[in-house]
Design an enzyme around this catalytic site. Structure first.
Site, PDB file in Angstrom:
ATOM      1  N   ASP A 173       0.835  -1.203   0.000  1.00 46.71           N
ATOM      2  CA  ASP A 173       0.000   0.000   0.000  1.00 46.71           C
ATOM      3  C   ASP A 173       0.872   1.255   0.000  1.00 46.71           C
ATOM      4  OD1 ASP A 173      -2.450  -1.619   0.353  1.00 46.71           O
ATOM      5  OD2 ASP A 173      -1.564  -2.040   2.308  1.00 46.71           O
ATOM      6  N   HIS A 212      -4.998  -3.331   6.290  1.00 45.64           N
ATOM      7  CA  HIS A 212      -4.813  -3.574   4.848  1.00 45.64           C
ATOM      8  C   HIS A 212      -6.197  -3.926   4.288  1.00 45.64           C
ATOM      9  CE1 HIS A 212      -3.147  -4.771   1.047  1.00 45.64           C
ATOM     10  NE2 HIS A 212      -3.668  -5.969   1.170  1.00 45.64           N
TER      11      HIS A 212
HETATM   12  C1  LMR Z   1      -3.797  -6.541  -2.713  1.00 48.00           C
HETATM   13  O1  LMR Z   1      -3.761  -5.543  -1.985  1.00 48.00           O
HETATM   14  O2  LMR Z   1      -3.412  -6.534  -3.882  1.00 48.00           O
HETATM   15  C2  LMR Z   1      -4.370  -7.818  -2.164  1.00 48.00           C
HETATM   16  O3  LMR Z   1      -4.311  -7.816  -0.785  1.00 48.00           O
HETATM   17  C3  LMR Z   1      -5.757  -7.939  -2.679  1.00 48.00           C
HETATM   18  C4  LMR Z   1      -6.465  -9.173  -2.209  1.00 48.00           C
HETATM   19  O4  LMR Z   1      -7.545  -9.023  -1.629  1.00 48.00           O
HETATM   20  O5  LMR Z   1      -5.944 -10.265  -2.426  1.00 48.00           O
END
Ligand code: LMR
Length: 442
Positions: free
Chosen positions: A254, A282
């Protein structure tokens, strides 16, 4: 985990479950036992016969046998990595560091398929750090795991000294100094978020117990499998003998995404963006902090005057990036996640540049920001490069930031109530806010 015993007679068909490893310290201690040195001489061939020995120096044919229950639960060295090396002699010329044990779960998956080769190449720990990879898969993925190990063999990485594969975390995590917990179930059609928390929570409770039982007492754990913050909390609660501070939930992806968007908007290269904090979960409640971030050393809000864009478009873009990516790819991000795991590790093993910081989801006890205790929350950290970190103190908050952080905090507190049965805190009660999702859930 078992690798073959080192004896003066390196070729033997006897498999012993002693845990002799190629740590340089052990080698010097037992140097009399190693008086006959064979550079890359063969290791004893394990009696457990569930592996093909490929590319072995002596071309020892692998016995074909039915895999027994006992063998399935063992973690064994793989192929060329069952050979012994004369690290002691090599050390005289190369000054290798002591072998580091890195365990990876979900090792046959897409993220690992990128990450393992970075770890083996020296990109994370440096060119003088030999690495042992301990790969955890499942019964279903076991053949793929063998495939991964074969590719690692074929890559001839000089720093990669051991690869072992297995499906039992109590075997695979033995003496792990790093545990990268990637494997988790993706949310299936019709599955409630509470169901996902429960299914994955059980995996992480079990892995926490295994780490507690067999890993290094100072193992650093990075939880990647979603919902990673709460999985990290479950894991640490099940590992009371390991410092809670050592558990991380991966929010570096992120952070990287946020840096990229700010750089794009400001028309600068991403290395000009610093001090980027991701606060919270997250999930789509995460808060990319543009108040404290900097571009070319100046506050973002002075460089990007369009504050409405920062509050709305930028924030949402970072929060939902994972979901957009799934729509494009038809699966979750893999390569960029692996890069961010490597970044997260490098941030802990190299001193943080003066004045900067990085984001990682860590245990909140004792945080100076007034965030609720006893959850795993992404916050700004600095490291001296010793694997440890400290929280950054000089952070500015405004009403917008406080409000957003509070929303992510409420979500994590709700997730925590939902997994109380897995953290030893009583009966679970699920009242999750409906409008929040994993980045991949749109
Ligand atoms: C991401 O942020 O790309 C992953 O965590 C998305 C997910 O839900 O697998």
């Amino acid at each position: 985990m078992s690798v073959a015993d080192l004896t003066t007679s390196p070729v033997t068909s006897t498999y012993t479950k002693t845990s002799s490893r190629l740590h340089s310290s052990q080698l010097s201690l037992s140097s009399n036992r190693l008086s006959v040195h064979f550079s890359r001489s063969p290791r004893p061939i394990p009696r457990a016969q569930n592996f093909k020995i490929t590319c072995s120096v002596n071309q020892v044919p692998a016995p074909v046998a039915v895999q027994t229950e006992e063998a399935k639960n063992k973690s064994e060295c793989f192929g060329v990595f069952c050979q012994t090396y004369d690290l002691k002699a090599e050390e005289e010329t190369k000054s290798w560091k002591k072998l580091i044990n890195v365990a990876v779960s979900g090792a046959a998956g897409m993220i690992s398929n990128h990450l393992l080769f970075k770890l083996a190449s020296g990109e994370v720990f440096g060119p003088d750090q030999p690495v042992a990879l301990k790969l955890l898969g499942s019964e279903r993925s076991f053949q793929a795991l063998e495939g991964v190990a074969m590719e690692l063999e074929d890559s001839l990485y000089p720093l990669l000294r051991e690869v072992s594969i297995g499906i039992n975390p109590y075997e695979v995590f033995e003496d792990a100094e790093w545990a990268l917990l990637i494997g988790a179930k993706p949310r299936g059609p019709g599955m409630e978020r509470a169901g996902l928390l429960d299914i994955n929570g059980q995996i992480f409770a079990e892995q926490g117990k295994a780490l507690n039982a067999v890993a290094s007492r100072n193992v650093k754990v990075i939880v990647v499998g979603n919902p990673c913050n709460t999985n990290a909390l479950i894991c640490l609660k099940n590992a009371p003998n390991i410092p809670a501070k050592n558990f991380h939930a991966l929010t570096r992806l992120d952070e990287n995404r946020a840096k990229c968007q700010l750089a794009l908007k400001a028309g600068v290269f991403y290395d000009k963006v610093s001090n980027m904090t991701i606060w919270g979960n997250h999930s789509t409640t995460q808060v990319p902090d543009f108040l404290n971030a900097r571009i070319n050393g100046s506050p973002v809000k002075e460089v990007i005057k369009d504050h409405k864009w920062l509050e709305e478009e930028f924030t949402e873009k970072v929060q939902k990036r994972g979901g957009v990516l799934i729509q494009k790819w038809g699966r979750s991000s893999a390569a960029s996640t692996a890069v961010s795991i490597a970044d997260a590790m490098k941030s802990l093993v190299t001193p943080t540049p003066e004045g900067d910081w990085f984001s990682t989801g860590v245990y909140t006890n004792g945080n100076p920001y007034g965030i609720a205790q006893d959850i795993v929350f992404s916050m700004p950290c600095r490291s001296k490069g010793d694997g440890d970190y400290e929280l950054v103190k000089d952070i500015t908050f405004d009403e917008y930031l406080r409000k957003r952080i509070a929303k992510s905090e409420a979500e994590l507190l709700a997730e925590k109530r939902c997994v109380a049965h897995l953290t030893g805190e009583g009966v679970a009660f699920c009242d999750l806010p409906e409008d929040t999702m994993l980045p991949g859930e749109m």
